[in-house]
Structure formats: C-alpha cells, structure tokens
Design a protein around this motif. Sequence first.
Motif, PDB file in Angstrom:
ATOM      1  N   GLY A   1       0.851  -1.311   0.032  1.00  0.00           N
ATOM      2  CA  GLY A   1      -0.045  -0.264  -0.208  1.00  0.00           C
ATOM      3  C   GLY A   1       0.850   1.199   0.071  1.00  0.00           C
ATOM      4  O   GLY A   1       2.047   1.364  -0.404  1.00  0.00           O
ATOM      5  N   CYS A   2       0.373   2.262   0.575  1.00  0.00           N
ATOM      6  CA  CYS A   2       0.720   3.767   0.525  1.00  0.00           C
ATOM      7  C   CYS A   2       1.498   4.008   1.486  1.00  0.00           C
ATOM      8  O   CYS A   2       2.031   3.581   2.383  1.00  0.00           O
ATOM      9  CB  CYS A   2      -0.374   4.686   0.179  1.00  0.00           C
ATOM     10  SG  CYS A   2      -1.529   4.662   1.855  1.00  0.00           S
TER      11      CYS A   2
ATOM     12  N   ASN B   1       0.671   3.481   4.996  1.00  0.00           N
ATOM     13  CA  ASN B   1       0.975   2.138   5.564  1.00  0.00           C
ATOM     14  C   ASN B   1       2.557   2.101   5.876  1.00  0.00           C
ATOM     15  O   ASN B   1       2.828   1.226   6.730  1.00  0.00           O
ATOM     16  CB  ASN B   1       0.535   0.958   4.522  1.00  0.00           C
ATOM     17  CG  ASN B   1      -0.850   0.449   4.759  1.00  0.00           C
ATOM     18  OD1 ASN B   1      -1.699   1.004   5.620  1.00  0.00           O
ATOM     19  ND2 ASN B   1      -1.073  -0.895   4.288  1.00  0.00           N
TER      20      ASN B   1
ATOM     21  N   CYS C   1      -3.195  -3.637   2.300  1.00  0.00           N
ATOM     22  CA  CYS C   1      -3.883  -2.490   1.374  1.00  0.00           C
ATOM     23  C   CYS C   1      -5.170  -2.860   0.786  1.00  0.00           C
ATOM     24  O   CYS C   1      -5.192  -4.283   0.585  1.00  0.00           O
ATOM     25  CB  CYS C   1      -2.690  -2.097   0.463  1.00  0.00           C
ATOM     26  SG  CYS C   1      -3.612  -0.618  -0.792  1.00  0.00           S
ATOM     27  N   ALA C   2      -6.149  -2.032   0.682  1.00  0.00           N
ATOM     28  CA  ALA C   2      -7.358  -2.712   0.043  1.00  0.00           C
ATOM     29  C   ALA C   2      -7.868  -1.625  -1.195  1.00  0.00           C
ATOM     30  O   ALA C   2      -8.895  -1.831  -1.567  1.00  0.00           O
ATOM     31  CB  ALA C   2      -8.504  -2.673   1.122  1.00  0.00           C
ATOM     32  N   VAL C   3      -6.829  -0.904  -1.647  1.00  0.00           N
ATOM     33  CA  VAL C   3      -7.388   0.128  -2.487  1.00  0.00           C
ATOM     34  C   VAL C   3      -7.950  -0.249  -3.919  1.00  0.00           C
ATOM     35  O   VAL C   3      -8.985   0.218  -4.472  1.00  0.00           O
ATOM     36  CB  VAL C   3      -6.118   1.272  -2.591  1.00  0.00           C
ATOM     37  CG1 VAL C   3      -5.339   0.716  -3.581  1.00  0.00           C
ATOM     38  CG2 VAL C   3      -6.950   2.534  -3.273  1.00  0.00           C
TER      39      VAL C   3
ATOM     40  N   CYS D   1      -5.316  -1.816   5.773  1.00  0.00           N
ATOM     41  CA  CYS D   1      -6.585  -1.557   5.517  1.00  0.00           C
ATOM     42  C   CYS D   1      -7.549  -2.673   5.194  1.00  0.00           C
ATOM     43  O   CYS D   1      -8.772  -2.558   5.362  1.00  0.00           O
ATOM     44  CB  CYS D   1      -6.327  -0.487   4.204  1.00  0.00           C
ATOM     45  SG  CYS D   1      -5.671   0.933   4.673  1.00  0.00           S
TER      46      CYS D   1
ATOM     47  N   VAL E   1     -10.911   3.683   1.252  1.00  0.00           N
ATOM     48  CA  VAL E   1     -10.272   4.547   2.364  1.00  0.00           C
ATOM     49  C   VAL E   1     -11.014   4.859   3.439  1.00  0.00           C
ATOM     50  O   VAL E   1     -11.019   4.767   4.590  1.00  0.00           O
ATOM     51  CB  VAL E   1      -9.341   5.511   1.681  1.00  0.00           C
ATOM     52  CG1 VAL E   1      -8.648   6.176   2.857  1.00  0.00           C
ATOM     53  CG2 VAL E   1      -8.255   4.681   0.768  1.00  0.00           C
TER      54      VAL E   1
ATOM     55  N   ARG F   1     -10.361   3.571   7.124  1.00  0.00           N
ATOM     56  CA  ARG F   1      -9.519   4.501   7.907  1.00  0.00           C
ATOM     57  C   ARG F   1     -10.285   5.206   8.613  1.00  0.00           C
ATOM     58  O   ARG F   1      -9.748   5.878   9.507  1.00  0.00           O
ATOM     59  CB  ARG F   1      -8.348   5.139   6.838  1.00  0.00           C
ATOM     60  CG  ARG F   1      -7.353   4.152   6.698  1.00  0.00           C
ATOM     61  CD  ARG F   1      -6.310   4.767   6.225  1.00  0.00           C
ATOM     62  NE  ARG F   1      -4.976   4.002   5.965  1.00  0.00           N
ATOM     63  CZ  ARG F   1      -3.767   3.954   6.698  1.00  0.00           C
ATOM     64  NH1 ARG F   1      -3.812   4.585   7.846  1.00  0.00           N
ATOM     65  NH2 ARG F   1      -2.915   3.090   6.232  1.00  0.00           N
TER      66      ARG F   1
ATOM     67  N   GLN G   1      -4.507  11.572   4.075  1.00  0.00           N
ATOM     68  CA  GLN G   1      -5.415  11.353   2.724  1.00  0.00           C
ATOM     69  C   GLN G   1      -5.753  12.594   2.052  1.00  0.00           C
ATOM     70  O   GLN G   1      -6.216  12.628   0.836  1.00  0.00           O
ATOM     71  CB  GLN G   1      -6.653  10.335   3.085  1.00  0.00           C
ATOM     72  CG  GLN G   1      -6.209   8.975   3.406  1.00  0.00           C
ATOM     73  CD  GLN G   1      -5.529   8.308   2.445  1.00  0.00           C
ATOM     74  OE1 GLN G   1      -5.565   8.673   1.409  1.00  0.00           O
ATOM     75  NE2 GLN G   1      -4.810   7.275   2.807  1.00  0.00           N
TER      76      GLN G   1
HETATM   77 FE1  F3S Z   1      -3.032   3.381   1.552  1.00  0.00          FE
HETATM   78 FE2  F3S Z   1      -4.088   1.167   0.390  1.00  0.00          FE
HETATM   79 FE3  F3S Z   1      -4.975   1.936   2.897  1.00  0.00          FE
HETATM   80  S1  F3S Z   1      -3.487   2.801  -0.456  1.00  0.00           S
HETATM   81  S2  F3S Z   1      -4.834   4.053   2.898  1.00  0.00           S
HETATM   82  S3  F3S Z   1      -2.907   1.263   2.474  1.00  0.00           S
HETATM   83  S4  F3S Z   1      -6.138   0.859   1.184  1.00  0.00           S
END
Ligand code: F3S
Length: 467
Positions: free
Chosen positions: A40-41, A44, A77-79, A111, A196, A200, A231
């Motif tokens: 993820g981002c 994370n 991550c779940a994006v 996430c 998100v 979050r 965010q």
């Molecule tokens: Fe980042 Fe993925 Fe969560 S982009 S905010 S880790 S869903």
Amino acid sequence: MSFRDKQLTEKEKAGILRAAEAVKQINGGKRQRVFVRTFGCQQNEADSEKILGMAVNMGYVPTEDADIADLIVINTCAVREHAEKKALSVIGQYKHCKRRKPELVIAVCGCMVSQLHRTDELKNKYPYVDFTFGTSDIHLFPQLLEERLKGGKRSFTLPPDEPAVAENIPIHRLSSYRAWVSIMYGCNNFCSYCIVPYVRGRERSRCPEEVIKEVRGLVEAGYKEITLLGQNVNSYGRDCSFDCNFSELLRRLDKIDGEWILRFMTSHPKDASFELIDVIAGSKHIAHQFHLPAQSGSDPVLKKMNRVYTREKYMEIMNYIKAKMPDCVITTDIIVGFPGETDEDFEKTLDLLSSVRYDMVFSFIYSPRKGTPAASMEQVPEEVKGVRMKKLLDLQTEIASELSAPYGGRRLRVLCCGRSQTDEGMLEGRTEGNKTVLFEGDASLEGRFVDVEVTQAGAFVLRGKLI
Ligand code: F3S
Ligand code: SAH
Ligand code: SF4
C-alpha cells in the motif's frame, strides 16, 4: 467530539506500557525477531515503522527474513482488488513458517482487515493467522500480542466507531535521512470508488504542537527530507478546535532552521487553496512539487465520483500553481474506466493531460470495491479499460519526454538516496521536484545533498554526473 476526546486516555496509555512490559517478561530475555511486510501507500509505510517501533520496544529485533522470524506482521492495502489478492497470497506463503515453528505469531493489519468479509475470510480460511488489527487500532498491538502469547484466543477486531489519535508510539524509522510524519488520519470525502474512508475512518488531525515537535526533532537528528502524510492534508485541522489550518501548519514548519526539504501528500483539489500555493511559493523548505489527483478530466465523471470540483475549478488551481511557481513539478492520479466512462469522457481526460502537461501521471484501472457506491454502477468492460489505459500511457510518455528534454545539461541539487534498485552500480538521487536522477558515485554519499549535471534526460529518469 472535542480534540481532547480524541486523544488516548491515561488509562489506555498505561495499558499499552503494561502490555509491552508483559510481552518482554513472557519472552523472558530470549532473542526474538520480528518481520514486517508492507503493502500500500506511504501511510502504511509510516504505520509499519510504528509497528516495528512497538515491537523493538517489546524486545524484538527486526529481520528481513520471514523464515527466522518469531513474529510476522503483514500490513495490508485494500485500494484495488490486486492489492488484496497480493496480500492474501503472501499471507498464504507464511503458512509453512508456522508449520515449521508452531510458536510463531502471525498478525495481519492495515486497510484490508477493517472489512468484515476479509476478517471472516482470515478467521475461517487462514487458521495460522493469530490476530488482526485495523489502522485505527495500531496502538493496541502490544495488548493483542500479549493476549495471544498468554494463550488467548485468536482475535479479529473491527475498527472502533470513534477512533483516537495515539501520540508517542515509538517509531523505528527505516531511513536515517528521509522520514514520514502523519499529520492526520482517516478521510471524510467518500469518493464513490474509494474504500479508504470505510477502512480508515473519519478525519482526525494531530495537534500542531505535536507535529512541529516531531519535525523539529527529525531535522535536529539530521533528517533531510520530511514528508507530511494525510489522505487529504488540505483539510488538516478542520475537525479540531485549534486555530491552525494546513497553510498555517506549513508556515510554522518552514521556520525550522536547517538544510532540509518538506513535502506533503495528498491534496484534494476541492480544498487546495490559493493561500496554500502562496505559502509554498514563498517558503524556504517546502519543495516546489504538487501532487494534485484529478482522477478524470470529464465533469459528468467527476460528479459520479463525488469529487466535488469541476474541471474548470481544477484548472484554476493548476494555472495558479504554474503562475506562482513556473518550476513546480506537477503530478496526478487518474482512474481509467470508472463506471459509465464513455469514449468522450475518456477523451476529456486525455485532453486534461495535454492541457496541464504533468511531469508524471499515476494511472489506475478502476477496480470495484465492495460496499462503495461505484461498485454497483454500470461497469466498463475490461478490454475497453485496457485499450484506454494504453492510450493514456502513450500520451503521457510523449508529454513526459518533452518536459524532460530541457533538463539536459542542467545542474541540479539532489538528495542521494543510495544505490538504485533498478540500475545496479548507479546511485539514485531525488530532485526538489522528486524526479529521479541516476549518477555514478560512492555509496557513502547516501543521505547527503549533492550537485549533479544532467547528461541524459529520459521521460521517467534523468541521468547525470556528479559535479
Ligand atoms: Fe493506503 Fe491502501 Fe489503505 S492505498 S490508505 S494502504 S487502502
Ligand atoms: N487520498 C488520496 C488517494 C488515496 S488512494 C487522494 O485522494 O488523492 C490513491 C489513488 O488510488 C487515488 O487517487 C485513485 O486514483 C486510486 N484509487 C482509489 N480507489 C480506486 C479504485 N477503486 N480503483 C482504481 N483506483 C483507485
Ligand atoms: Fe479516497 Fe477520495 Fe478520500 Fe482520497 S479523498 S482517500 S480518493 S475517498
């Protein structure tokens, strides 16, 4: 809810300290290793440094080898669907570690595990996962670990309705010269495609004094690049009573003396103000770099995305940035194939790319997320999404090469970030605008600002030589 109510209570803080001590006692001085895998981002990545910090505080030594770890934490991550599939497949790979070492503890956070259907899946199909915790519950990690080490049941916590802001969590920073500083958590925007806000929770800002203290400490410790995370950093402070918006926070941070660069991400165009741009343009430390996700260049699509700005409003901000900072490096995020996106809508996105001329575009094929409004809208066929994506990438490569060409022969000051991952033998540097420059040199330059002359200006990477 007032700002005070969002802080952890003294009782909660004491609980964390007690649990950390208890874990040390249970492990009884035996050398224990922790392995953290992050998806993820940047948020994370920052969270993983806190998880490592807490683990180190409990006596664990970080390792990069999952096979020898006593504690494995997978930060998910779940994006997009791909991110979840990847995390699940990696979790699956650790099954054999547990078989070989039954006392191994496997925790999954991030996430993905803030969604009921995913925690159910982990509970039922991944019996070797010991516990999960969401992004708002990071501070509970020591307590959850203690419970499990004491023989407690497997636990799968869902996020609280009103999460707190936990200060003073120990951080094990993975770099000694680049640092993340979260200034707020969560998101209130509910863009119709995005998971998100569900995983979050609502926006919670840290108080400015805490942020300034952390940044000052980092600069004093020799950090050269500090990136503020949220965010939607532009809405910093709106959820609290303190008198400090994002522009004001930047103004105060810019006063910290030293040789360092300040970056931030991400901005939402609906809240990006002229005031903010003025502050950056007149600052000493804030990089002339703006990541302003457009997502689409078509108004009907922006409306369905619930982005709350029009293309005209977006261009107004863009034009102001360019007028105030002609040297500003501008990047964006684009979603290709959002539900109902027609050829005409997509052409408008291509046209936006041509009008703005971004230095870099992060483009994503739309991925339906369970529980979000866009997932139940009429979908664009996969082949169409693929064709559009290719067109967009071709156009952007052309634009990026044209924008890069004038860099040839220029002298740039870059932060040396060590050996390049992609081009062995070369060092990698980052310009103020966050462009990558490869050059030959000694690895001991890592973490220092150096001057480089560009000898070859490619679309995505500049090459140069040390001056
Ligand atoms: Fe980042 Fe993925 Fe969560 S982009 S905010 S880790 S869903
Ligand atoms: N808060 C940030 C972005 C977080 S997600 C912001 O608003 O800019 C990072 C990027 O992933 C988004 O900008 C968007 O382009 C993309 N994204 C989010 N949800 C997505 C989905 N369901 N499918 C494809 N891309 C998505
Ligand atoms: Fe997602 Fe929109 Fe929030 Fe960004 S602003 S995290 S895209 S809901």
